[in-house]
Design a protein around this motif. Structure first.
Motif, PDB file in Angstrom:
ATOM      1  N   UNK A  33      38.984  41.762  48.468  1.00  0.00           N
ATOM      2  CA  UNK A  33      38.591  41.560  47.067  1.00  0.00           C
ATOM      3  C   UNK A  33      39.720  41.923  46.114  1.00  0.00           C
ATOM      4  N   UNK A  34      40.462  42.977  46.412  1.00  0.00           N
ATOM      5  CA  UNK A  34      41.596  43.334  45.560  1.00  0.00           C
ATOM      6  C   UNK A  34      42.679  42.264  45.624  1.00  0.00           C
ATOM      7  N   UNK A  35      42.864  41.688  46.811  1.00  0.00           N
ATOM      8  CA  UNK A  35      43.824  40.598  46.937  1.00  0.00           C
ATOM      9  C   UNK A  35      43.395  39.402  46.108  1.00  0.00           C
ATOM     10  N   UNK A  36      42.096  39.095  46.123  1.00  0.00           N
ATOM     11  CA  UNK A  36      41.585  37.998  45.302  1.00  0.00           C
ATOM     12  C   UNK A  36      41.802  38.277  43.811  1.00  0.00           C
ATOM     13  N   UNK A  37      41.586  39.525  43.391  1.00  0.00           N
ATOM     14  CA  UNK A  37      41.802  39.877  41.990  1.00  0.00           C
ATOM     15  C   UNK A  37      43.243  39.688  41.569  1.00  0.00           C
ATOM     16  N   UNK A  38      44.173  40.141  42.416  1.00  0.00           N
ATOM     17  CA  UNK A  38      45.596  39.974  42.111  1.00  0.00           C
ATOM     18  C   UNK A  38      45.986  38.496  42.091  1.00  0.00           C
ATOM     19  N   UNK A  39      45.392  37.720  42.985  1.00  0.00           N
ATOM     20  CA  UNK A  39      45.693  36.295  43.039  1.00  0.00           C
ATOM     21  C   UNK A  39      45.288  35.597  41.742  1.00  0.00           C
ATOM     22  N   UNK A  40      44.164  35.989  41.180  1.00  0.00           N
ATOM     23  CA  UNK A  40      43.711  35.389  39.913  1.00  0.00           C
ATOM     24  C   UNK A  40      44.670  35.704  38.772  1.00  0.00           C
ATOM     25  N   UNK A  41      45.267  36.882  38.805  1.00  0.00           N
ATOM     26  CA  UNK A  41      46.255  37.223  37.781  1.00  0.00           C
ATOM     27  C   UNK A  41      47.469  36.302  37.901  1.00  0.00           C
ATOM     28  N   UNK A  42      47.893  36.025  39.140  1.00  0.00           N
ATOM     29  CA  UNK A  42      49.019  35.110  39.352  1.00  0.00           C
ATOM     30  C   UNK A  42      48.680  33.710  38.850  1.00  0.00           C
ATOM     31  N   UNK A  43      47.456  33.252  39.108  1.00  0.00           N
ATOM     32  CA  UNK A  43      47.038  31.930  38.645  1.00  0.00           C
ATOM     33  C   UNK A  43      47.041  31.871  37.123  1.00  0.00           C
TER      34      UNK A  43
END
Length: 389
Positions: A69-79
């Motif tokens: 879930x933390x990886x998904x959160x960071x990925x959204x910031x990159x997007x």
């Protein structure tokens, strides 16, 4: 947080970040505003492909370290950062390349880890249902963001406004993913620690020598067909005097409606036969589009047929990849499935953009029709091999 609330928040977060991919359908229009053609669109999506493949490959390594879930959160910031960059660049250069890289990194992580998080929350007999619901929210984000762009253009704001708006939505999705880290663990079906997700050479060999190889390859073909028809839909529509928003809205309504109605459908007694029949409808939609010209009713029929064919077959194919995977390589299989999907989604536009500029749109549509026939034929072959007696 109850299990129902966890699912609701998770699917909302998925929907909010999914709009980013839908905006890649608007890149031809955005790039045209500063004099870049379809070849440049294809080249930037090729850059996105490289970043996506790296993200998918290392998604297991990263999620093993910090949590899915933390990886998904960071990925959204990159997007979100990538969309802000797309909205501000006005020339082909380093900013455009960086935006494409960030989009690939973020989208690769979110797409590959999304189904894996669900496998933690649902039983094996619930997978088709929840994978279908997942794709409903993904597809709603895909399809509605071009409609948002068209609406904002109609209001005089321009296509760049859609990139800014979707970037903000991705940041909200990021916050939701971070918030879900503890609740997902608390509601996991199996309380044991997560199995390793990283892709190793041994895991790759195990997946590619298993029955899961077929759905892994089929999703590449389907993704290429999807990208060929959707990524340049604004070009097709403008050339025929049609409104691209009509296609995306009709397609999205069809897909979401069908997937909601069929949320509990597992593909029948022979899922690969179901996939073959649906993908035949997808092929028919492309053939109709080749000859339909500026006919609006036929344009709507193309969107509906493609929505039924591709939209309904995809979640069944995801479920078959999970079912055909070796028992201890479920997470890796879904990541490799996502890997081949992205090769088609972001890699094929490089070919498609070149074909549009050098050969025109009809040869491109013919090529993707042939690819659709091949995919349907592979599904039919597996279906006949599995038929009892």
């Amino acid at each position: 947080m109850s299990r129902g609330v966890v699912f609701a928040v998770y699917f909302i977060a998925i929907f909010l970040q999914a709009g980013a991919y839908g905006l890649t359908f608007m890149l031809p229009r955005l790039f045209d505003s500063f004099g870049a053609n379809e070849k440049v669109v294809g080249a930037m999506l090729a850059v996105t492909t490289v970043a996506t493949l790296l993200a998918v490959y290392f998604s297991g390594h990263l999620s093993d370290l910090v949590g899915r879930l933390r990886t998904l959160g960071a990925a959204c910031i990159a997007i979100s950062a990538s969309l802000f960059l797309y909205a501000t660049v006005d020339t082909v250069g380093a900013g455009l390349v960086l935006a494409s890289l960030l989009l690939g990194l973020g989208w690769g992580l979110t797409y590959s880890l999304g189904p894996i998080v669900l496998t933690r929350l649902v039983r094996a007999d619930e997978r088709v249902r929840f994978f279908t619901l997942l794709t409903v929210f993904v597809m709603a984000g895909f399809g509605l963001s071009p409609v948002l762009a068209s609406t904002l253009e109609g209001m005089g704001y321009g296509v760049r406004a859609a990139f800014y708006a979707t970037a903000v939505l991705c940041l909200i999705g990021s916050a939701l993913f971070f918030m879900l880290h503890t609740p997902v663990r608390a509601n996991a079906i199996n309380p044991r620690p997560e199995l390793p997700s990283r892709i190793t050479l041994a895991a790759l060999r195990g997946v590619l020598t298993s029955p899961a190889l077929l759905p892994v390859f089929m999703v590449f073909l389907g993704a290429s067909v999807f990208a060929g028809l959707n990524n340049f839909q604004t070009v097709f529509a403008d050339a025929r005097g049609l409104d691209y928003a009509t296609f995306f809205l009709t397609y999205t309504i069809t897909v979401v409606g069908c997937r909601l109605v069929l949320a509990r459908f597992r593909g029948g007694r022979n899922p690969y036969l179901t996939i073959a029949m649906l993908q035949s409808a997808m092929c028919l939609s492309i053939v109709v589009f080749i000859f339909s010209g500026g006919n609006l009713p036929l344009y709507l029929a193309v969107a509906i047929l493609f929505g039924v064919g591709y939209g309904v077959s995809y979640p069944i194919l995801v479920a078959m990849a999970a079912a055909d995977a070796p028992e201890d390589l479920g997470a890796q299989t879904l990541q490799i499935f996502a890997l081949t999907y992205f090769i088609g989604i972001f890699g094929f536009p490089l070919v498609a953009g070149w074909m549009i500029v050098e050969l025109g749109t009809r040869p491109l549509l013919t090529l993707i029709a042939v690819m659709a026939v091949v995919e349907a034929s592979l599904a039919l072959r597996r279906a006949l091999a599995r038929r009892p007696g």
